[in-house]
Design a protein around this motif. Structure first.
Motif, PDB file in Angstrom:
ATOM      1  N   PHE A  29       0.840  -1.190   0.000  1.00 33.32           N
ATOM      2  CA  PHE A  29       0.000   0.000   0.000  1.00 33.32           C
ATOM      3  C   PHE A  29       0.880   1.248   0.000  1.00 33.32           C
ATOM      4  O   PHE A  29       0.663   2.192  -0.745  1.00 33.32           O
ATOM      5  CB  PHE A  29      -0.940   0.012   1.212  1.00 33.32           C
ATOM      6  N   ASP A  30       1.908   1.221   0.839  1.00 36.49           N
ATOM      7  CA  ASP A  30       2.854   2.319   0.910  1.00 36.49           C
ATOM      8  C   ASP A  30       4.108   1.830   1.632  1.00 36.49           C
ATOM      9  O   ASP A  30       4.132   0.722   2.170  1.00 36.49           O
ATOM     10  CB  ASP A  30       2.259   3.519   1.657  1.00 36.49           C
ATOM     11  N   SER A 103      -4.482  -0.246   3.549  1.00 37.26           N
ATOM     12  CA  SER A 103      -4.815   1.160   3.727  1.00 37.26           C
ATOM     13  C   SER A 103      -5.440   1.432   5.090  1.00 37.26           C
ATOM     14  O   SER A 103      -5.390   2.556   5.574  1.00 37.26           O
ATOM     15  CB  SER A 103      -5.782   1.603   2.626  1.00 37.26           C
ATOM     16  N   ASP A 104      -6.024   0.401   5.738  1.00 41.67           N
ATOM     17  CA  ASP A 104      -6.716   0.612   7.003  1.00 41.67           C
ATOM     18  C   ASP A 104      -5.930   0.077   8.197  1.00 41.67           C
ATOM     19  O   ASP A 104      -6.484  -0.105   9.278  1.00 41.67           O
ATOM     20  CB  ASP A 104      -8.094  -0.049   6.960  1.00 41.67           C
TER      21      ASP A 104
END
Length: 122
Positions: A29-30, A103-104
């Motif tokens: 995601f990152d 992301s969460d």
């Protein structure tokens, strides 16, 4: 799964330069911090340089002024420009990435590359 692939190692004479690259791929995601470590024969692995996602950098005293770490966030890639190389820089260089997979979730997962050999001849 996440993979880190390093490239750019080789043999160079003292005083020369090399540029290492490390590309991350997979379930990402990152990426937060990215770093380069090295391990010389018979020694422990040591931190060479680290760069945050926003570009803040830190260096080992032994490489300050000679090495520059940078990254391309869009390409999940970190670089290490090495100049003024010395025989004592000879080592296997590893990249490490602190990966956010979802992301969460703020949980980071550490991944390492397979290493690339840098040999500096005197």
């Amino acid at each position: 799964q996440v993979q880190l692939i390093e490239s750019g190692g080789g043999v160079v004479q003292a005083g020369g330069s090399l540029r290492l690259s490390c590309v991350a791929s997979g379930s990402i995601f990152d990426i937060n911090d990215m770093a380069w470590y090295r391990q010389a024969a018979g020694n422990q692995r040591e931190l060479v340089a680290v760069i945050t996602r926003s570009g803040t950098t830190e260096y080992a005293n032994s490489v300050k002024g000679r090495f520059t770490i940078s990254r391309d966030n869009a390409k999940y890639t970190v670089y290490l420009q090495m100049s003024g190389l010395k025989p004592e820089d000879t080592a296997v260089y590893y990249c490490k990435a602190e990966v956010l997979k979802y992301s969460d979730s703020p949980q980071e997962y550490d991944y390492w590359g397979q290493g690339t050999q840098v040999t500096v001849s005197s």
